[in-house]
Structure formats: C-alpha cells, structure tokens
Design a protein around this motif. Sequence first.
Motif, mmCIF file in Angstrom:
data_model
loop_
_atom_site.group_PDB
_atom_site.id
_atom_site.type_symbol
_atom_site.label_atom_id
_atom_site.label_comp_id
_atom_site.label_asym_id
_atom_site.label_seq_id
_atom_site.Cartn_x
_atom_site.Cartn_y
_atom_site.Cartn_z
ATOM 1 N N UNK A 33 139.304 47.994 -36.998
ATOM 2 C CA UNK A 33 139.362 46.544 -36.817
ATOM 3 C C UNK A 33 137.998 45.929 -37.113
ATOM 4 N N UNK A 34 137.978 44.935 -37.980
ATOM 5 C CA UNK A 34 136.740 44.240 -38.304
ATOM 6 C C UNK A 34 136.585 43.010 -37.414
ATOM 7 N N UNK A 35 135.432 42.909 -36.771
ATOM 8 C CA UNK A 35 135.131 41.769 -35.902
ATOM 9 C C UNK A 35 133.832 41.138 -36.395
ATOM 10 N N UNK A 36 133.895 39.846 -36.740
ATOM 11 C CA UNK A 36 132.707 39.132 -37.223
ATOM 12 C C UNK A 36 132.004 38.457 -36.044
ATOM 13 N N UNK A 47 122.116 44.320 -31.935
ATOM 14 C CA UNK A 47 123.520 44.270 -32.354
ATOM 15 C C UNK A 47 123.852 45.359 -33.380
ATOM 16 N N UNK A 48 122.868 45.723 -34.173
ATOM 17 C CA UNK A 48 123.089 46.826 -35.121
ATOM 18 C C UNK A 48 123.371 48.117 -34.360
ATOM 19 N N UNK A 49 122.662 48.302 -33.243
ATOM 20 C CA UNK A 49 122.886 49.490 -32.410
ATOM 21 C C UNK A 49 124.264 49.430 -31.757
ATOM 22 N N UNK A 50 124.676 48.219 -31.353
ATOM 23 C CA UNK A 50 126.006 48.043 -30.769
ATOM 24 C C UNK A 50 127.070 48.352 -31.836
ATOM 25 N N UNK A 55 131.545 51.634 -33.748
ATOM 26 C CA UNK A 55 132.130 52.209 -34.968
ATOM 27 C C UNK A 55 132.961 53.439 -34.620
ATOM 28 N N UNK A 56 132.490 54.185 -33.604
ATOM 29 C CA UNK A 56 133.182 55.400 -33.171
ATOM 30 C C UNK A 56 134.535 55.086 -32.537
ATOM 31 N N UNK A 57 134.718 53.821 -32.124
ATOM 32 C CA UNK A 57 135.985 53.416 -31.511
ATOM 33 C C UNK A 57 136.880 52.683 -32.508
ATOM 34 N N UNK A 58 136.512 52.761 -33.787
ATOM 35 C CA UNK A 58 137.344 52.141 -34.817
ATOM 36 C C UNK A 58 137.125 50.651 -34.966
ATOM 37 N N UNK A 59 135.931 50.178 -34.540
ATOM 38 C CA UNK A 59 135.618 48.746 -34.652
ATOM 39 C C UNK A 59 134.479 48.563 -35.652
ATOM 40 N N UNK A 247 130.232 48.122 -24.731
ATOM 41 C CA UNK A 247 129.251 48.884 -25.509
ATOM 42 C C UNK A 247 127.867 48.255 -25.411
ATOM 43 N N UNK A 248 127.831 46.914 -25.442
ATOM 44 C CA UNK A 248 126.554 46.194 -25.329
ATOM 45 C C UNK A 248 125.934 46.452 -23.961
ATOM 46 N N UNK A 249 126.735 46.351 -22.911
ATOM 47 C CA UNK A 249 126.215 46.480 -21.553
ATOM 48 C C UNK A 249 126.127 47.946 -21.128
ATOM 49 N N UNK A 250 125.409 48.722 -21.915
ATOM 50 C CA UNK A 250 125.245 50.147 -21.640
ATOM 51 C C UNK A 250 123.762 50.491 -21.521
ATOM 52 N N UNK A 251 123.487 51.618 -20.921
ATOM 53 C CA UNK A 251 122.102 52.057 -20.748
ATOM 54 C C UNK A 251 121.439 52.306 -22.098
ATOM 55 N N UNK A 252 122.228 52.788 -23.047
ATOM 56 C CA UNK A 252 121.713 53.051 -24.400
ATOM 57 C C UNK A 252 121.180 51.768 -25.037
ATOM 58 N N UNK A 253 121.936 50.676 -24.916
ATOM 59 C CA UNK A 253 121.522 49.409 -25.509
ATOM 60 C C UNK A 253 120.375 48.785 -24.702
ATOM 61 N N UNK A 254 120.366 48.997 -23.381
ATOM 62 C CA UNK A 254 119.259 48.507 -22.550
ATOM 63 C C UNK A 254 117.937 49.091 -23.039
#
Length: 275
Positions: A33-36, A47-50, A55-59, A247-254
């Motif tokens: 699914x493409x989301x703009x 956002x590039x990291x997000x 991407x792994x979830x098919x988005x 995905x954004x609100x994760x420790x990885x993105x923090x």
Amino acid sequence: MKAIFLLAITTFSLFLLAGCGSSSSSASSAKEKTVKIGITGSDDEVLKAVAKKVKKEGINLKIVEFSDYSQPNTALDQGEIDLNAFQTIIFQNDWNKKHKTNIVSIGSTVIAPMALYSKKIKKVSQIKNGDKIAVANDATNEARGLALLESAGLIKLDNAKVPGLKDITENKLNLKITPLDAAQTAKSMDDVTASVVNSGVANDSKLDPKTAVYREKITAKSKPYVNIISANKKDKDNPTYKKIVKAYQSEEIAKVIKKEFHGYEQPAWNYKVLN
C-alpha cells in the motif's frame, strides 16, 4: 525419444516455475500500500527511517515535499496526499477554523522547545530595565514566545488562548518586545538583548540549545505545540495509517530524532504530561 521427453518435461517445469514466480511477485506488489505523506522542506531523515521501518509491513511511505506551510493542508484536504507531518496542534486548529477543513491529529511526533538566545547575556537575571527582546511576529509563535517570557518571570499575561502584545498585563522591566519575522529572530541578536527563537530557525542558525539563556519548559501547557501526523477526519481510524504512527512512536525512531536534532526536538510521545 526418452531424452526428448525428459527435455520437454524440464522445459515445461521451468515455464511453470517462472510463471509462479511472476505471479507471486505481482501479488506481493499488489498487496503493498502506497501512502503519501506531506512535509515542508526536504531531507527528513526521521520520516525516511519510518518509511524503511513500515516497508517491512507492506507499506510504501512516499514523502512529498512542499515549500511552505500553506500547501500540505490544502493538498491533504483535496486528497492529493494521504497524511502530513509538519504542523503543531495549535496550527492545525487555527487552519481548520480559517479554511473550514476537517483535518485531525492521528498521533504525536516531536516537541520542539523554543528558547531565549543572546550574545550579550548568559542568564535571565542579567536582563535590565528597557532591554529589547525579539519574538516572532506570526500569531502562533508570538503567543508561544510571550508565554516563554512569562515562564521566565519577565512578564505576565492575561488568559487569552493565543496571547499577543496587547495581552501583557505586567512588564516591570519595561521591556521593549519587538515582533519580527520568525526567520529574522536569530539574525536580530546583534541588535537586541535577547531573542526568542524557535527550534527550526535555531537549528538552521547553528545556535546551541545548551547555551540558551532560557528554554521553554515542557508542561501540560505545551500540548498545543506538539507536532503531529495529520489525516482527514474520515481516515482517522485507517489501520494502515495507525501502523505508520506506531512505527514512528518507537524507540528506534526516538534514537534517530536524538541523532538528527541534537536536542532541538524531543519525541513528544515519551512525555506523559503531553499525552
């Protein structure tokens, strides 16, 4: 004959495998699914990291860049993009009111504290009677800048939701508060005692938040200034969009935020007082 028969079987099998591989690839592509998502400026490493994460979830999160603050909400309202991530809650509320749109927050991203910077003083107690203080002149940032000065004990304001200069009820030091274009607040430091500078301008001007005279405290009153991911109201419960927020609100993105912004911005979802 046997050799010819075996060759035919092998060729047919390879054809079937190739067909299955093509079919599987097409199915996989169809499921993605493409989301703009609209932003202002460019090179949004967070956002590039997000995008890489979802991407792994098919988005397929496609980042769409706009040159000013008026464009992302217009594009969202008109369906040209699906989400945007550039504004604060107070900005969004003001936009909806003025443009009769139905844009809502679906999750917080960062909080970017304002700060008082100076080339002439190092602490608030050094500000003297009649000193000049610069603040941004747009309604949202001016209100926030004045609230910062109040928090620092320099002025008092009335209970206006979006205070302006007219809402100052006490100014014991007779400070000369000068509204300027937000982009000029950092450049004005040679001409004023101190200047209230927002995080984006401070970052662009290479101002170190550790050297700030005073920094905005993150309290419940900071909620209107939390940055958010926004969607049209009809899409607020979209499961794909919720996955992007998660995905954004994760420790990885923090950790990415900490690395990219060097303290100018903080993960808003980590502050209980903002939730």
